[in-house]
Motif scaffolding. Sequence first.
Motif, mmCIF file in Angstrom:
data_model
loop_
_atom_site.group_PDB
_atom_site.id
_atom_site.type_symbol
_atom_site.label_atom_id
_atom_site.label_comp_id
_atom_site.label_asym_id
_atom_site.label_seq_id
_atom_site.Cartn_x
_atom_site.Cartn_y
_atom_site.Cartn_z
ATOM 1 N N UNK A 180 4.759 -7.582 15.129
ATOM 2 C CA UNK A 180 4.512 -7.129 13.776
ATOM 3 C C UNK A 180 4.116 -8.305 12.899
ATOM 4 N N UNK A 181 3.482 -8.008 11.786
ATOM 5 C CA UNK A 181 2.963 -9.035 10.895
ATOM 6 C C UNK A 181 3.514 -8.829 9.489
ATOM 7 N N UNK A 182 3.219 -9.770 8.615
ATOM 8 C CA UNK A 182 3.546 -9.601 7.201
ATOM 9 C C UNK A 182 2.531 -8.648 6.579
ATOM 10 N N UNK A 183 2.831 -8.138 5.386
ATOM 11 C CA UNK A 183 1.896 -7.263 4.673
ATOM 12 C C UNK A 183 0.555 -7.995 4.547
ATOM 13 N N UNK A 184 -0.522 -7.292 4.874
ATOM 14 C CA UNK A 184 -1.879 -7.846 4.789
ATOM 15 C C UNK A 184 -2.651 -6.985 3.792
ATOM 16 N N UNK A 185 -2.939 -7.530 2.629
ATOM 17 C CA UNK A 185 -3.608 -6.754 1.581
ATOM 18 C C UNK A 185 -5.071 -6.471 1.886
ATOM 19 N N UNK A 186 -5.627 -7.099 2.936
ATOM 20 C CA UNK A 186 -7.019 -6.837 3.313
ATOM 21 C C UNK A 186 -7.123 -5.659 4.288
#
Length: 142
Positions: free
Chosen positions: A90-96
């Motif tokens: 999993x990753x951090x929130x990605x606004x793109x």
Amino acid sequence: VWVVFQPPTYSRTITLLDDFAEDLDEDIPFEVILLSTKFPFIFKKEKTIKEHYAIIGVGVVIDSYPLLCDGMNEHGLAIAGLNFLGNAKYHKIDKTKKNYTPYEMMLLVLGTCKNVKEVKQLFKKINIPLSIILSLAYGFSS
């Protein structure tokens, strides 16, 4: 509209699910869940999907929200959600990108993809942020 069928207790499927549930902290009352094409998928951070492919799966319904463990859509795309610690990334929130929680993935994938090729395309456009609720790994087949 969602429809829940209670499987009979003498079913071999229930025996297998009971064996699987022994590995969980508590027994979960799995049910067969049918989701019509008009059942709204309400996501935490992204827009609601109001129309999608029909889905049948196994899982639980919590606060009118279907949480699928396994499922298949009307095009034959099947998905299994597996809770194998260490296999999920999993990753951090990605606004793109569009961000979906791990438990929203089943509905998103089965509701919008016809086959594994489309799943691969979808995964290039979305992000699955780390969730303290679950860490799921997924298996797909079409």
